[in-house]
Design a protein around this motif. Sequence first.
Motif, PDB file in Angstrom:
ATOM      1  N   THR A   1      34.588 -71.335 -15.260  1.00 47.66           N
ATOM      2  CA  THR A   1      33.777 -71.106 -15.362  1.00 47.66           C
ATOM      3  C   THR A   1      33.468 -71.411 -16.926  1.00 47.66           C
ATOM      4  O   THR A   1      34.379 -71.462 -17.900  1.00 47.66           O
TER       5      THR A   1
ATOM      6  N   THR B   1      36.417 -72.338 -19.506  1.00 47.77           N
ATOM      7  CA  THR B   1      36.936 -71.511 -20.179  1.00 47.77           C
ATOM      8  C   THR B   1      38.418 -72.382 -20.514  1.00 47.77           C
ATOM      9  O   THR B   1      38.727 -71.952 -21.218  1.00 47.77           O
TER      10      THR B   1
ATOM     11  N   ASP C   1      40.223 -70.354 -15.542  1.00 45.06           N
ATOM     12  CA  ASP C   1      39.237 -69.757 -15.561  1.00 45.06           C
ATOM     13  C   ASP C   1      38.003 -70.945 -15.662  1.00 45.06           C
ATOM     14  O   ASP C   1      38.006 -71.561 -16.384  1.00 45.06           O
TER      15      ASP C   1
ATOM     16  N   HIS D   1      30.916 -66.102 -21.121  1.00 47.21           N
ATOM     17  CA  HIS D   1      31.614 -65.085 -21.746  1.00 47.21           C
ATOM     18  C   HIS D   1      31.541 -64.307 -22.579  1.00 47.21           C
ATOM     19  O   HIS D   1      32.083 -63.004 -23.007  1.00 47.21           O
TER      20      HIS D   1
END
Length: 457
Positions: free
Chosen positions: A174, A168, A172, A179
Amino acid sequence: MLEGKNVHFIAIGGSAMHNLAICLHRLGNQVSGSDDMFFDPSKGNLKREGLLPEADGWHPNRVDNSLDYVILGMHAKADNPELLKAQELGLPVYSFPEFIYEASKNKKRVVVAGSHGKTSITSMIMHILKEANKDFDYLVGAQLEGFDQMVKLSNAPVIIIEGDEYTTSPLDLTPKFLHYHHDIACISGIAWDHFNVFPTFENYKEQFRKFVELTPTNGKLYYYNGDQELTKIIEDQEGEEERFSPYSEHPNTVRMGKTILKSHGAEYVIEVFGKHNMENLQVAKNILVDLGITESEFYQHIKTFGGAAKRLEKIGENENTIVFKDFAHAPSKLKATSTAVHEQFPDRQTFAVLELHTFSSLNPEFIDQYAHAFDAPENAVVFINPEIMKKKGFELFTQEEIRNAFQREDLLLLCDAEALEKTLLAQNWKNKNLLFMSSGNYGGLNLEKITATILES
Protein backbone atom coordinates in the motif's frame (compact mmCIF):
# COMPACT_ATOMS: atom_id res chain seq x y z
CA MET A 1 10.34 4.80 21.28
CA LEU A 2 12.73 7.58 20.28
CA GLU A 3 15.41 7.31 22.95
CA GLY A 4 17.51 4.61 24.55
CA LYS A 5 16.58 1.85 22.10
CA ASN A 6 18.59 -0.69 20.10
CA VAL A 7 17.48 -0.38 16.48
CA HIS A 8 18.48 -2.19 13.29
CA PHE A 9 17.79 -0.88 9.79
CA ILE A 10 17.34 -3.32 6.90
CA ALA A 11 18.24 -1.32 3.75
CA ILE A 12 19.82 1.55 5.68
CA GLY A 13 21.35 3.06 2.53
CA GLY A 14 18.12 4.55 1.18
CA SER A 15 17.66 8.31 1.06
CA ALA A 16 14.97 8.50 3.75
CA MET A 17 16.18 5.43 5.67
CA HIS A 18 19.70 6.67 6.29
CA ASN A 19 18.40 10.06 7.40
CA LEU A 20 16.07 8.39 9.89
CA ALA A 21 18.99 6.23 11.11
CA ILE A 22 21.08 9.36 11.70
CA CYS A 23 18.17 11.04 13.46
CA LEU A 24 17.70 8.12 15.87
CA HIS A 25 21.46 7.86 16.42
CA ARG A 26 21.65 11.52 17.43
CA LEU A 27 18.77 10.97 19.85
CA GLY A 28 20.95 8.51 21.75
CA ASN A 29 19.79 5.19 20.31
CA GLN A 30 22.08 2.29 19.43
CA VAL A 31 21.73 2.06 15.63
CA SER A 32 22.98 -0.60 13.24
CA GLY A 33 22.09 -1.41 9.66
CA SER A 34 22.73 -3.32 6.47
CA ASP A 35 22.36 -2.88 2.72
CA ASP A 36 23.56 -4.67 -0.37
CA MET A 37 25.37 -1.58 -1.69
CA PHE A 38 25.98 2.03 -0.71
CA PHE A 39 26.25 5.22 -2.74
CA ASP A 40 26.85 8.85 -1.87
CA PRO A 41 25.47 10.91 -0.30
CA SER A 42 24.12 8.24 2.07
CA LYS A 43 27.47 6.41 2.19
CA GLY A 44 29.38 9.51 3.25
CA ASN A 45 26.67 10.63 5.67
CA LEU A 46 26.57 7.25 7.41
CA LYS A 47 30.35 7.10 7.60
CA ARG A 48 30.56 10.51 9.26
CA GLU A 49 28.09 9.35 11.91
CA GLY A 50 29.92 6.06 12.48
CA LEU A 51 26.95 4.10 11.11
CA LEU A 52 28.37 2.72 7.85
CA PRO A 53 28.52 -1.10 8.10
CA GLU A 54 31.96 -2.67 7.85
CA ALA A 55 30.80 -4.84 4.96
CA ASP A 56 28.05 -4.58 2.35
CA GLY A 57 25.38 -7.27 2.14
CA TRP A 58 22.86 -8.93 4.41
CA HIS A 59 24.09 -10.48 7.66
CA PRO A 60 21.50 -12.33 9.80
CA ASN A 61 23.95 -12.38 12.72
CA ARG A 62 23.35 -8.62 13.06
CA VAL A 63 19.77 -9.40 14.10
CA ASP A 64 19.29 -10.82 17.60
CA ASN A 65 17.14 -10.51 20.70
CA SER A 66 19.05 -7.47 21.94
CA LEU A 67 17.15 -5.37 19.39
CA ASP A 68 14.08 -3.43 20.47
CA TYR A 69 12.78 -3.18 16.93
CA VAL A 70 13.72 -3.36 13.24
CA ILE A 71 12.95 -0.78 10.54
CA LEU A 72 12.47 -2.24 7.07
CA GLY A 73 13.19 -0.28 3.89
CA MET A 74 11.43 -0.67 0.54
CA HIS A 75 14.66 -1.71 -1.15
CA ALA A 76 14.79 -5.02 0.75
CA LYS A 77 12.93 -8.08 -0.54
CA ALA A 78 10.41 -10.23 1.31
CA ASP A 79 12.93 -13.11 1.55
CA ASN A 80 15.69 -10.89 2.95
CA PRO A 81 17.70 -13.08 5.38
CA GLU A 82 17.80 -10.37 8.04
CA LEU A 83 14.04 -9.86 7.79
CA LEU A 84 13.45 -13.61 8.05
CA LYS A 85 15.65 -13.70 11.16
CA ALA A 86 13.74 -10.82 12.75
CA GLN A 87 10.43 -12.53 12.04
CA GLU A 88 11.76 -15.80 13.46
CA LEU A 89 12.74 -14.02 16.67
CA GLY A 90 9.39 -12.25 16.89
CA LEU A 91 10.96 -8.78 16.87
CA PRO A 92 8.75 -5.77 16.09
CA VAL A 93 9.29 -4.85 12.43
CA TYR A 94 8.19 -1.40 11.22
CA SER A 95 8.18 -0.08 7.71
CA PHE A 96 9.51 3.47 7.36
CA PRO A 97 6.05 5.14 7.26
CA GLU A 98 4.71 2.92 10.05
CA PHE A 99 7.58 4.04 12.26
CA ILE A 100 7.06 7.71 11.41
CA TYR A 101 3.40 7.38 12.41
CA GLU A 102 4.21 5.60 15.67
CA ALA A 103 6.70 8.34 16.51
CA SER A 104 4.25 11.14 15.68
CA LYS A 105 0.78 9.82 16.54
CA ASN A 106 0.43 12.31 19.40
CA LYS A 107 1.39 15.26 17.17
CA LYS A 108 -0.58 17.26 14.62
CA ARG A 109 0.36 15.56 11.34
CA VAL A 110 0.51 17.60 8.12
CA VAL A 111 0.92 15.43 5.01
CA VAL A 112 1.79 16.89 1.60
CA ALA A 113 0.69 14.59 -1.24
CA GLY A 114 0.33 14.70 -5.01
CA SER A 115 2.09 13.53 -8.15
CA HIS A 116 4.22 16.68 -8.30
CA GLY A 117 5.28 19.58 -6.09
CA LYS A 118 5.44 17.62 -2.82
CA THR A 119 9.02 18.53 -1.97
CA SER A 120 8.56 22.17 -2.92
CA ILE A 121 5.40 22.60 -0.84
CA THR A 122 6.92 20.77 2.12
CA SER A 123 10.09 22.84 1.97
CA MET A 124 8.14 26.12 1.74
CA ILE A 125 6.22 25.19 4.90
CA MET A 126 9.42 24.14 6.68
CA HIS A 127 11.30 27.28 5.69
CA ILE A 128 8.63 29.62 7.02
CA LEU A 129 8.08 27.69 10.25
CA LYS A 130 11.83 27.78 10.86
CA GLU A 131 12.12 31.50 10.09
CA ALA A 132 9.15 32.15 12.40
CA ASN A 133 10.94 30.22 15.20
CA LYS A 134 8.27 27.54 15.46
CA ASP A 135 9.05 24.10 16.90
CA PHE A 136 8.26 21.28 14.47
CA ASP A 137 9.39 17.88 13.21
CA TYR A 138 9.64 16.95 9.56
CA LEU A 139 10.19 14.38 6.85
CA VAL A 140 11.15 15.74 3.42
CA GLY A 141 12.48 14.14 0.25
CA ALA A 142 15.38 16.50 -0.48
CA GLN A 143 18.22 18.26 1.26
CA LEU A 144 17.11 21.79 2.11
CA GLU A 145 19.18 24.85 2.84
CA GLY A 146 19.16 25.53 6.57
CA PHE A 147 18.37 21.91 7.52
CA ASP A 148 21.17 19.41 8.06
CA GLN A 149 18.87 16.38 7.86
CA MET A 150 15.86 15.21 5.86
CA VAL A 151 14.20 13.73 8.98
CA LYS A 152 13.73 15.28 12.42
CA LEU A 153 11.88 13.71 15.35
CA SER A 154 11.57 15.33 18.76
CA ASN A 155 8.93 16.45 21.26
CA ALA A 156 7.63 19.12 18.87
CA PRO A 157 3.81 19.40 18.67
CA VAL A 158 3.58 19.18 14.88
CA ILE A 159 5.25 17.22 12.07
CA ILE A 160 5.40 18.15 8.38
CA ILE A 161 5.51 15.03 6.18
CA GLU A 162 6.15 14.73 2.47
CA GLY A 163 3.70 11.93 1.66
CA ASP A 164 4.82 9.63 -1.13
CA GLU A 165 2.28 7.43 -2.90
CA TYR A 166 4.89 4.77 -3.65
CA THR A 167 4.62 1.38 -1.92
CA THR A 168 5.49 1.00 1.76
CA SER A 169 7.71 -2.10 2.02
CA PRO A 170 8.16 -5.59 0.55
CA LEU A 171 5.60 -6.77 3.13
CA ASP A 172 3.12 -3.97 2.48
CA LEU A 173 2.37 -2.78 -1.05
CA THR A 174 0.00 0.00 0.00
CA PRO A 175 1.17 3.61 -0.52
CA LYS A 176 3.27 5.20 2.19
CA PHE A 177 0.98 8.17 2.61
CA LEU A 178 -1.91 6.00 3.81
CA HIS A 179 0.05 5.18 6.99
CA TYR A 180 0.52 8.74 8.24
CA HIS A 181 -3.16 9.42 9.12
CA HIS A 182 -3.11 13.14 8.41
CA ASP A 183 -4.85 15.86 10.37
CA ILE A 184 -4.13 18.45 7.68
CA ALA A 185 -3.21 17.52 4.13
CA CYS A 186 -3.00 18.73 0.57
CA ILE A 187 -2.99 17.08 -2.84
CA SER A 188 -1.22 19.08 -5.54
CA GLY A 189 -2.61 17.06 -8.45
CA ILE A 190 -2.83 13.57 -9.91
CA ALA A 191 -0.75 12.61 -12.95
CA TRP A 192 -0.05 8.94 -13.61
CA ASP A 193 3.36 7.83 -12.35
CA HIS A 194 5.04 4.69 -10.94
CA PHE A 195 3.86 2.58 -13.86
CA ASN A 196 5.70 -0.44 -12.43
CA VAL A 197 3.48 -0.40 -9.33
CA PHE A 198 0.25 1.13 -10.65
CA PRO A 199 -0.25 -0.37 -14.14
CA THR A 200 -3.37 1.69 -14.93
CA PHE A 201 -4.31 5.29 -14.28
CA GLU A 202 -7.51 4.10 -12.57
CA ASN A 203 -5.45 2.06 -10.12
CA TYR A 204 -3.19 5.04 -9.49
CA LYS A 205 -6.13 7.41 -8.87
CA GLU A 206 -7.65 4.94 -6.43
CA GLN A 207 -4.72 5.45 -4.06
CA PHE A 208 -5.50 9.16 -3.85
CA ARG A 209 -9.18 8.40 -3.32
CA LYS A 210 -8.21 6.31 -0.29
CA PHE A 211 -6.02 9.15 0.96
CA VAL A 212 -8.88 11.65 0.64
CA GLU A 213 -11.23 9.30 2.51
CA LEU A 214 -8.78 9.15 5.45
CA THR A 215 -9.32 12.85 6.17
CA PRO A 216 -10.89 12.95 9.67
CA THR A 217 -14.15 14.77 10.39
CA ASN A 218 -12.30 17.57 12.16
CA GLY A 219 -9.43 17.54 9.65
CA LYS A 220 -8.66 19.56 6.54
CA LEU A 221 -7.57 18.64 3.03
CA TYR A 222 -6.65 21.25 0.42
CA TYR A 223 -6.85 20.22 -3.24
CA TYR A 224 -5.78 21.92 -6.45
CA ASN A 225 -9.00 22.76 -8.25
CA GLY A 226 -7.35 22.95 -11.66
CA ASP A 227 -7.00 19.16 -11.71
CA GLN A 228 -10.17 17.59 -13.09
CA GLU A 229 -9.41 14.06 -11.88
CA LEU A 230 -8.68 15.26 -8.37
CA THR A 231 -11.73 17.51 -8.28
CA LYS A 232 -13.94 14.58 -9.30
CA ILE A 233 -12.60 12.49 -6.41
CA ILE A 234 -13.45 15.31 -4.00
CA GLU A 235 -16.92 15.77 -5.49
CA ASP A 236 -17.60 12.06 -5.02
CA GLN A 237 -17.15 12.36 -1.25
CA GLU A 238 -20.30 12.41 0.83
CA GLY A 239 -20.91 14.66 3.82
CA GLU A 240 -18.60 16.92 5.82
CA GLU A 241 -17.75 19.00 2.76
CA GLU A 242 -16.04 21.55 5.03
CA ARG A 243 -13.17 19.07 5.29
CA PHE A 244 -12.18 19.83 1.69
CA SER A 245 -11.01 23.22 0.45
CA PRO A 246 -9.89 24.12 -3.09
CA TYR A 247 -6.91 26.27 -3.95
CA SER A 248 -5.38 27.73 -7.10
CA GLU A 249 -2.47 29.89 -8.18
CA HIS A 250 -1.45 32.74 -5.88
CA PRO A 251 -1.97 36.11 -7.58
CA ASN A 252 1.31 37.25 -9.11
CA THR A 253 2.97 39.06 -11.94
CA VAL A 254 6.36 38.81 -13.68
CA ARG A 255 8.55 41.84 -14.39
CA MET A 256 12.01 41.65 -15.93
CA GLY A 257 12.44 37.98 -15.01
CA LYS A 258 11.29 38.46 -11.41
CA THR A 259 8.11 37.01 -9.91
CA ILE A 260 6.13 39.32 -7.65
CA LEU A 261 3.35 38.17 -5.33
CA LYS A 262 0.30 40.42 -5.04
CA SER A 263 -1.77 40.56 -1.85
CA HIS A 264 -4.13 43.25 -0.53
CA GLY A 265 -2.48 45.96 -2.62
CA ALA A 266 1.05 45.02 -1.56
CA GLU A 267 3.74 43.36 -3.68
CA TYR A 268 6.50 40.96 -2.65
CA VAL A 269 9.44 39.96 -4.86
CA ILE A 270 10.29 36.27 -4.46
CA GLU A 271 12.99 33.95 -5.75
CA VAL A 272 10.93 30.99 -7.00
CA PHE A 273 8.92 31.20 -10.20
CA GLY A 274 6.54 29.33 -12.49
CA LYS A 275 2.80 28.72 -12.39
CA HIS A 276 3.31 25.41 -10.58
CA ASN A 277 5.27 27.17 -7.82
CA MET A 278 2.54 29.81 -7.44
CA GLU A 279 0.10 26.93 -6.84
CA ASN A 280 2.56 25.32 -4.41
CA LEU A 281 3.04 28.61 -2.60
CA GLN A 282 -0.70 29.19 -2.19
CA VAL A 283 -1.41 25.85 -0.54
CA ALA A 284 1.69 26.21 1.65
CA LYS A 285 0.25 29.53 2.83
CA ASN A 286 -3.14 27.95 3.56
CA ILE A 287 -1.56 25.22 5.68
CA LEU A 288 0.72 27.65 7.49
CA VAL A 289 -2.23 29.84 8.46
CA ASP A 290 -3.87 26.72 9.91
CA LEU A 291 -0.69 26.20 11.94
CA GLY A 292 -0.83 29.70 13.39
CA ILE A 293 1.41 31.65 10.99
CA THR A 294 0.11 35.15 10.24
CA GLU A 295 -0.12 36.50 6.72
CA SER A 296 2.52 39.12 7.50
CA GLU A 297 4.90 36.39 8.72
CA PHE A 298 4.24 34.38 5.57
CA TYR A 299 5.03 37.24 3.16
CA GLN A 300 8.03 38.32 5.19
CA HIS A 301 9.66 34.90 5.10
CA ILE A 302 8.62 33.57 1.67
CA LYS A 303 10.84 36.28 0.14
CA THR A 304 13.93 34.42 1.36
CA PHE A 305 12.85 30.97 0.18
CA GLY A 306 15.26 29.89 -2.56
CA GLY A 307 13.72 26.52 -3.43
CA ALA A 308 14.63 22.91 -2.71
CA ALA A 309 17.68 21.19 -4.15
CA LYS A 310 17.23 20.10 -7.78
CA ARG A 311 13.92 21.96 -8.05
CA LEU A 312 14.66 24.70 -10.59
CA GLU A 313 17.99 25.03 -8.81
CA LYS A 314 20.18 27.72 -10.36
CA ILE A 315 23.67 26.26 -10.82
CA GLY A 316 25.24 29.12 -12.75
CA GLU A 317 24.56 32.35 -14.63
CA ASN A 318 26.08 35.25 -16.51
CA GLU A 319 24.57 38.20 -18.37
CA ASN A 320 23.40 35.96 -21.25
CA THR A 321 22.57 32.59 -19.74
CA ILE A 322 21.13 30.97 -16.62
CA VAL A 323 21.67 27.25 -16.07
CA PHE A 324 19.05 25.36 -14.05
CA LYS A 325 18.97 21.82 -12.68
CA ASP A 326 15.70 20.10 -11.87
CA PHE A 327 14.48 16.69 -10.72
CA ALA A 328 11.63 16.65 -13.28
CA HIS A 329 11.20 13.37 -15.15
CA ALA A 330 7.49 12.45 -15.14
CA PRO A 331 5.34 14.08 -17.86
CA SER A 332 3.50 16.52 -15.57
CA LYS A 333 6.74 17.64 -13.91
CA LEU A 334 8.48 18.01 -17.26
CA LYS A 335 5.70 20.18 -18.63
CA ALA A 336 5.46 22.40 -15.55
CA THR A 337 9.21 22.93 -15.20
CA SER A 338 10.09 23.55 -18.86
CA THR A 339 7.09 25.85 -19.31
CA ALA A 340 8.06 27.81 -16.18
CA VAL A 341 11.55 28.61 -17.50
CA HIS A 342 10.21 29.45 -20.96
CA GLU A 343 7.57 31.85 -19.61
CA GLN A 344 9.76 33.45 -16.94
CA PHE A 345 12.30 34.61 -19.52
CA PRO A 346 10.30 35.48 -22.67
CA ASP A 347 13.22 37.42 -24.18
CA ARG A 348 15.47 34.34 -24.06
CA GLN A 349 15.32 30.98 -25.75
CA THR A 350 15.25 27.83 -23.61
CA PHE A 351 17.47 24.85 -24.36
CA ALA A 352 16.18 21.91 -22.31
CA VAL A 353 17.68 18.45 -21.76
CA LEU A 354 15.52 15.68 -20.31
CA GLU A 355 17.01 12.36 -19.22
CA LEU A 356 14.60 9.41 -19.26
CA HIS A 357 15.86 7.31 -16.39
CA THR A 358 13.04 5.73 -14.37
CA PHE A 359 11.23 2.47 -15.09
CA SER A 360 8.03 4.31 -16.00
CA SER A 361 9.68 6.83 -18.32
CA LEU A 362 11.58 4.11 -20.22
CA ASN A 363 8.62 1.76 -20.55
CA PRO A 364 7.24 1.51 -24.13
CA GLU A 365 3.73 1.18 -22.70
CA PHE A 366 4.08 4.49 -20.81
CA ILE A 367 6.17 6.65 -23.13
CA ASP A 368 3.14 8.07 -24.99
CA GLN A 369 2.16 9.86 -21.76
CA TYR A 370 4.85 12.40 -22.70
CA ALA A 371 2.83 13.70 -25.68
CA HIS A 372 3.13 17.53 -25.81
CA ALA A 373 4.79 17.67 -22.37
CA PHE A 374 7.98 19.06 -23.94
CA ASP A 375 6.51 21.66 -26.28
CA ALA A 376 7.59 24.85 -24.49
CA PRO A 377 11.40 25.01 -25.01
CA GLU A 378 12.73 26.24 -28.34
CA ASN A 379 15.36 23.48 -28.26
CA ALA A 380 14.61 20.09 -26.71
CA VAL A 381 16.87 17.08 -26.20
CA VAL A 382 16.01 13.68 -24.74
CA PHE A 383 18.95 11.74 -23.31
CA ILE A 384 18.82 7.99 -22.64
CA ASN A 385 21.67 5.94 -21.21
CA PRO A 386 21.58 2.61 -23.14
CA GLU A 387 23.00 0.75 -20.13
CA ILE A 388 20.11 1.91 -17.94
CA MET A 389 17.64 0.89 -20.65
CA LYS A 390 19.24 -2.56 -20.84
CA LYS A 391 19.20 -3.03 -17.05
CA LYS A 392 15.48 -2.31 -17.01
CA GLY A 393 14.90 -4.89 -19.73
CA PHE A 394 13.86 -2.60 -22.58
CA GLU A 395 15.04 -2.10 -26.16
CA LEU A 396 16.52 1.32 -26.90
CA PHE A 397 14.06 3.75 -28.50
CA THR A 398 14.77 5.17 -31.93
CA GLN A 399 14.66 8.90 -32.54
CA GLU A 400 11.48 8.45 -34.56
CA GLU A 401 9.80 6.61 -31.68
CA ILE A 402 10.76 9.37 -29.25
CA ARG A 403 9.50 12.07 -31.60
CA ASN A 404 6.21 10.25 -32.07
CA ALA A 405 5.77 9.71 -28.32
CA PHE A 406 6.48 13.36 -27.47
CA GLN A 407 4.62 14.61 -30.55
CA ARG A 408 7.53 16.86 -31.44
CA GLU A 409 9.21 16.54 -34.82
CA ASP A 410 12.42 18.45 -34.01
CA LEU A 411 13.15 16.57 -30.79
CA LEU A 412 16.74 15.31 -30.63
CA LEU A 413 17.55 11.94 -29.04
CA LEU A 414 21.09 11.44 -27.69
CA CYS A 415 22.37 8.25 -26.08
CA ASP A 416 25.98 9.13 -25.29
CA ALA A 417 27.29 11.56 -22.70
CA GLU A 418 30.10 12.74 -24.97
CA ALA A 419 27.65 13.48 -27.78
CA LEU A 420 25.47 15.45 -25.38
CA GLU A 421 28.46 17.46 -24.19
CA LYS A 422 29.50 18.29 -27.78
CA THR A 423 25.95 19.32 -28.62
CA LEU A 424 25.78 21.67 -25.66
CA LEU A 425 29.18 23.24 -26.23
CA ALA A 426 28.37 23.81 -29.91
CA GLN A 427 25.45 26.09 -29.09
CA ASN A 428 25.44 29.88 -29.23
CA TRP A 429 24.44 30.75 -25.68
CA LYS A 430 23.69 34.42 -26.19
CA ASN A 431 20.22 35.11 -24.70
CA LYS A 432 19.60 31.43 -24.13
CA ASN A 433 18.98 29.55 -20.87
CA LEU A 434 19.86 25.91 -20.22
CA LEU A 435 17.64 23.53 -18.25
CA PHE A 436 18.76 20.07 -17.14
CA MET A 437 15.99 17.71 -15.97
CA SER A 438 16.73 14.26 -14.58
CA SER A 439 16.67 11.91 -11.61
CA GLY A 440 19.84 10.32 -13.05
CA ASN A 441 23.29 11.61 -14.03
CA TYR A 442 23.30 11.75 -17.85
CA GLY A 443 25.71 8.84 -18.13
CA GLY A 444 28.28 10.53 -15.88
CA LEU A 445 28.16 13.96 -17.51
CA ASN A 446 29.95 16.62 -15.44
CA LEU A 447 27.27 19.31 -15.20
CA GLU A 448 29.44 21.70 -13.20
CA LYS A 449 32.26 21.57 -15.76
CA ILE A 450 29.92 22.04 -18.72
CA THR A 451 28.13 24.88 -16.95
CA ALA A 452 31.43 26.65 -16.26
CA THR A 453 32.55 26.22 -19.88
CA ILE A 454 29.26 27.59 -21.25
CA LEU A 455 29.27 30.59 -18.94
CA GLU A 456 32.92 31.41 -19.67
CA SER A 457 32.26 31.34 -23.40
